[in-house]
Design an enzyme around this catalytic site. Structure first.
Site, short mmCIF file in Angstrom:
data_model
loop_
_atom_site.label_atom_id
_atom_site.label_comp_id
_atom_site.label_asym_id
_atom_site.label_seq_id
_atom_site.Cartn_x
_atom_site.Cartn_y
_atom_site.Cartn_z
N MET A 290 -19.30 -2.40 12.66
CA MET A 290 -18.97 -1.63 13.81
C MET A 290 -19.66 -1.69 15.17
O MET A 290 -20.08 -0.51 15.84
CB MET A 290 -18.95 0.05 13.42
N ASP B 60 -8.00 4.26 2.68
CA ASP B 60 -8.42 4.00 3.97
C ASP B 60 -7.63 3.06 4.57
O ASP B 60 -7.07 2.33 4.21
CB ASP B 60 -9.83 3.74 4.02
N LYS C 94 -8.80 6.11 9.19
CA LYS C 94 -9.57 6.28 10.52
C LYS C 94 -9.61 4.69 11.23
O LYS C 94 -10.26 4.05 10.87
CB LYS C 94 -10.74 7.18 10.27
#
Length: 517
Positions: free
Chosen positions: A180, A42, A64
Site C-alpha cells: 500500500m 473484500d 474497501k
C-alpha cells in the site's frame, strides 16, 4: 415429545483469499467456502472464488478501496460478522492475501472474541511473496540477501509518528517489500535514500499480482517514482526494493506467456468450459466466460425409454458429444438402470473427448472416426456396412441432421432419441455489448454452431453493419469446419481453426496465432 435438534452456534472463518489468482487459495479455504452460509468478501478477493460457495449462500461485498470508497466501514464489517454468527450462521470472511499481514484480521478477531463468537483463521498466500514470484523476483537469494522485511506504506490515519524505524530499515534488510505504498512512493524512496540506502538500488513495482491484469515496472530508488507515474500505475500494487530485483531479467515468466494480457471470450456452458478455460489460462489468457448455452432435460423421453426397453434390437449406439453421453446416462440412472442394460449394440463416438467421457462410465468406444465430425462418424460407420442395421442416436432435441440422413441413405434405420435440449441463457447481454463497444475483447472462441448462433443473439445487433462494427475488431477461433461454416453464414471471418477438432488442438492453434504475432 420428540426432541428438536439443537441449532449449532455460529462461527466465523477468517480466510485468506490469496493475492488474486483464484487457484492460489488454500484447500482449507476452498473447503470452508463450499460449506459457507454467508460470505463477506473484500475488494481484493477474486470474485471467481465465490463460485465455490453454495448457491444458497448469502454473499456480502464489503470491499474497501483507497480514497474513502468503502462499501462498509471497518466497524460495520465487524458488526456484520457478529450479527450473522450470532444467528447461528457459518460465516466465511474472505480477505485478500493473508488476513494477518496488513489485513486488519486481528482487529476483526478481537471484536469476535469480545462478542463471544467462535472463530478460525486460515492463512493465505500473501501479496508480497506472490508479487515477487509472479514478477520473477526471489525475495531472498543466497548471493544477494538473507533478510527480508515487510512494511506498510500506509499507516493508520491519525498516528502522530511513524513506528517504522527508517534509519534501521533502510540498510538493515536486504529486501524490503512495501504494501500500500504507491501514493507515498516519493516519500518512501526519499526516506530510504536519506537513511543510507544507495540511490541506484533496484526497485520493482507490481500491480494486480498473479492476475491477468498484472503489470510490473522496474527502476531504481532514484528513478522509480517517475517510471511509475509515466506508466500510470495505481493501487493495488506492491513495491520491492533490493538487489534481488536484478534477477527479474532472468527469471521473469508470468508476463512472458504467449496469451498474457489477451482477453478471450469462452462461450461454452460453465460445466463444459473448465478444460478450455484451464488451457487458455495456463498460457496467460484472461478468460471472460459468457455461456451461450444452458442445458436442460429433454421434454419427452418416451423415444429413449422405448429404445432402451428393446436395446438388444440395435446394432449400434452413437454419441456425437460429451453432452449426449452425460444426459443419456443421467436418464439411465434416474430410470433405475445401469450400464448392464446396454449389452448388445456396439458404441461409436464422434471424437476423443467423447470417447474419454464414455470411459467415465466404464465403457470403451468400438468406433472412433478419423475426422471428428458427424460426417466423419457417418463415413466410418458406413464403411463397416450398415445396410439393414438399427442404430440408436441419443442427442440434443435440435441438432444437425447430416448424421442420421447419411446413415439412412446407406440403408440403416436410425432412431433419434432426444436426451437434452439447449436453452439460451439469460442475462449479461449489456455487459457483453459494453465490452464489444469498448473493444476490450481480443478473441472469441466457438465450439459448436449453437454457441455461434446464441452468442450473436446475445449481441443483438440491429443490422449487419452494426454486427460488423462490433465484431470485426475481434478475432474468432472455432473448433472445426462445421462451426466455421456457421460463423461464415453470419458474414463473419474465421481467424483460427485447428487441423484436428479438439479443445487441446484449438488452444494450440490460438497460442500459435499469437506467438507468430
Amino acid at each position: 415429545m420428540k426432541k428438536q435438534p439443537t441449532k449449532l452456534p455460529g462461527k466465523v472463518y477468517l480466510v485468506g483469499a490469496g493475492p488474486g489468482a483464484p487457484g492460489l487459495i488454500t484447500l482449507r479455504g476452498k473447503h470452508l467456502l463450499e460449506r459457507a452460509e454467508v460470505v463477506v468478501y473484500d475488494y481484493l478477493a477474486n470474485p471467481k472464488l465465490l463460485r465455490h460457495a453454495p448457491e444458497t449462500a448469502k454473499l456480502v461485498y464489503a470491499g474497501k478501496k483507497g480514497g474513502g470508497l468503502h462499501a462498509f466501514t471497518q466497524a460495520e464489517i465487524n458488526n456484520l460478522l457478529i450479527d450473522f454468527a450470532g444467528k447461528g450462521k457459518r460465516v466465511v470472511r474472505l480477505k485478500g492475501g493473508d488476513p494477518f499481514i496488513f489485513g486488519r484480521g486481528a482487529e476483526e478477531i478481537e471484536e469476535l472474541v469480545a462478542a463471544g463468537i467462535d472463530f478460525e483463521v486460515v492463512p493465505g498466500v500473501t501479496s508480497a511473496t506472490a508479487a515477487a514470484t509472479y514478477a520473477g523476483i526471489p525475495i531472498t537469494h543466497r548471493e544477494y540477501t538473507a533478510s527480508v522485511a515487510f512494511i506498510t506504506g500506509h499507516e493508520a490515519p491519525g498516528k502522530k509518528e511513524s513506528n517504522i524505524a527508517w534509519d534501521k530499515l533502510a540498510t538493515g534488510a536486504g529486501t524490503i517489500v512495501i504494501y500500500m505504498g504507491i501514493k507515498n512512493l516519493p516519500v518512501i524512496t526519499k526516506k530510504l535514500i536519506d537513511n543510507g540506502r544507495a540511490p541506484e538500488t533496484p526497485v520493482a513495482v507490481v500491480r494486480w499480482a498473479s492476475t491477468p491484469e498484472q503489470y510490473s515496472v522496474a527502476g531504481t530508488l532514484e528513478t522509480i517514482t517517475d517510471i511509475v507515474a509515466e506508466a500510470g500505475i495505481t493501487p493495488p500494487a506492491l513495491i520491492i526494493v533490493g538487489d534481488v530485483v536484478k534477477l527479474r531479467a532472468t527469471i521473469d515468466w508470468f508476463e512472458k506467456r504467449p496469451l498474457f494480457g489477451k482477453k478471450i471470450v469462452v462461450t461454452r456452458t460453465r460445466e463444459q468450459a473448465s478444460e478450455l478455460v484451464a488451457l487458455l489460462e495456463e498460457n496467460g489468457a484472461d478468460c471472460l466466460e459468457y455461456p451461450t448455452l444452458h442445458m436442460e432435460p429433454a421434454v419427452d423421453y418416451s423415444i429413449l425409454d422405448s429404445s432402451l426397453a428393446r436395446i438388444g434390437d440395435y446394432q449400434w449406439l452413437l454419441f456425437t458429444s460429451i453432452n449426449a453421453v452425460t444426459w443419456f446416462f443421467r436418464h439411465l440412472w434416474e430410470s433405475d438402470m445401469d450400464v448392464r442394460r446396454l449389452g448388445g449394440p456396439k458404441i461409436g463416438v464422434v471424437g476423443r473427448a467423447t470417447a474419454r467421457k464414455l470411459r467415465d462410465y466404464g465403457l470403451k468406444a468400438d468406433l472412433l472416426p478419423i475426422k471428428f465430425t458427424g460426417e466423419g462418424l457417418a463415413e466410418a460407420l458406413i464403411n463397416t456396412g450398415v445396410n439393414g442395421a438399427k442404430i440408436l442416436l441419443p442427442r440434443a432435441e435440435k441438432a444437425r441432421e447430416i448424421l442420421p440422413e447419411m446413415l439412412n441413405a446407406a440403408g440403416a434405420e436410425v432412431t433419434v432419441a432426444p436426451v437434452y435440449r439447449n436453452v439460451p441463457p439469460q442475462g449479461r447481454k449489456d455487459e457483453l455489448r459494453e465490452r464489444l463497444e469498448d473493444r476490450t475483447i481480443d478473441l472469441i472462441t466457438f465450439t459448436s454452431s449453437s454457441t455461434v448462433d446464441n452468442f450473436l443473439t446475445m449481441v443483438d445487433a440491429e443490422s449487419d453493419q452494426e454486427l460488423h462494427r462490433l465484431m470485426d475488431p475481434v478475432q474468432i477461433a472455432v473448433i472445426g469446419p462445421i462451426t466455421a461454416d456457421t460463423v461464415k453464414k453470419h458474414g463473419l471471418k474465421v481467424d483460427i481453426q485447428p487441423s484436428e477438432y479438439t479443445i487441446a488442438d484449438m488452444v494450440n492453434a490460438i497460442v500459435t496465432n499469437y506467438s507468430i504475432d
